[in-house]
Scaffold this motif. Structure first.
Motif, PDB file in Angstrom:
ATOM      1  N   CYS A  47     -12.212  34.544  56.881  1.00 33.88           N
ATOM      2  CA  CYS A  47     -12.294  35.854  56.240  1.00 33.88           C
ATOM      3  C   CYS A  47     -11.857  35.728  54.781  1.00 33.88           C
ATOM      4  O   CYS A  47     -11.052  34.861  54.439  1.00 33.88           O
ATOM      5  N   ARG A  51     -10.668  41.052  53.055  1.00 32.85           N
ATOM      6  CA  ARG A  51     -10.975  41.315  54.470  1.00 32.85           C
ATOM      7  C   ARG A  51     -12.227  42.177  54.646  1.00 32.85           C
ATOM      8  O   ARG A  51     -12.314  42.990  55.546  1.00 32.85           O
ATOM      9  N   PHE A  76     -11.846  44.366  57.848  1.00 33.39           N
ATOM     10  CA  PHE A  76     -11.540  43.776  59.145  1.00 33.39           C
ATOM     11  C   PHE A  76     -10.042  43.833  59.365  1.00 33.39           C
ATOM     12  O   PHE A  76      -9.258  43.679  58.435  1.00 33.39           O
ATOM     13  N   TRP A  78      -7.687  41.835  60.191  1.00 34.28           N
ATOM     14  CA  TRP A  78      -7.444  40.396  60.303  1.00 34.28           C
ATOM     15  C   TRP A  78      -5.988  40.118  60.633  1.00 34.28           C
ATOM     16  O   TRP A  78      -5.097  40.641  59.964  1.00 34.28           O
TER      17      TRP A  78
END
Length: 118
Positions: A47, A51, A76, A78
């Motif tokens: 990633c 993100r 995301f 993450w």
């Protein structure tokens, strides 16, 4: 989107990666920093710092495959914190991550062993 099948091993690299890297750059991270074999049938996920972009790389017998997903208006979830730089995920967990769910909150109902009905 192409999603991994149930029998693939998935390795998530926690640190942000420069997404200008293509297959060769990501595979060098797999070998050098993740200490893993990029020629296995495993899936490796990376990633960017913001993100908003995920890249996944895997070996398919005669060449590498690179998948990418970019989010336009969100990020995301993450998993940045933790002692290990690499997480091993299940197919269900990576699907949750790609769909926007945080892995720390989402927990599936566990399966119960059954013995008999009556």
């Amino acid at each position: 989107m192409i999603r991994p099948s149930g029998d693939v091993r998935i390795h998530l690299y926690r640190q942000p990666v420069d997404m200008r890297k293509a297959i060769n750059g990501l595979v060098s991270i797999v070998e050098g920093e993740m200490d893993s074999d990029p020629f296995s049938a495993d899936l490796y996920i990376f990633c960017n710092r913001a993100r908003t972009l995920v890249k996944m790389v895997a070996w398919e017998g005669n060449g590498f495959v690179l998948w990418m997903k970019r989010l336009e208006k969100s990020r995301f979830k993450w998993p940045l914190s933790g002692s290990d730089s690499v997480l091993k995920l299940t197919v269900q967990e990576i699907n949750w991550l790609l769909d926007g769910y945080p892995l720390t909150v989402t927990q599936a109902n566990g399966s119960l062993p059954h013995h008999r009905v009556l």
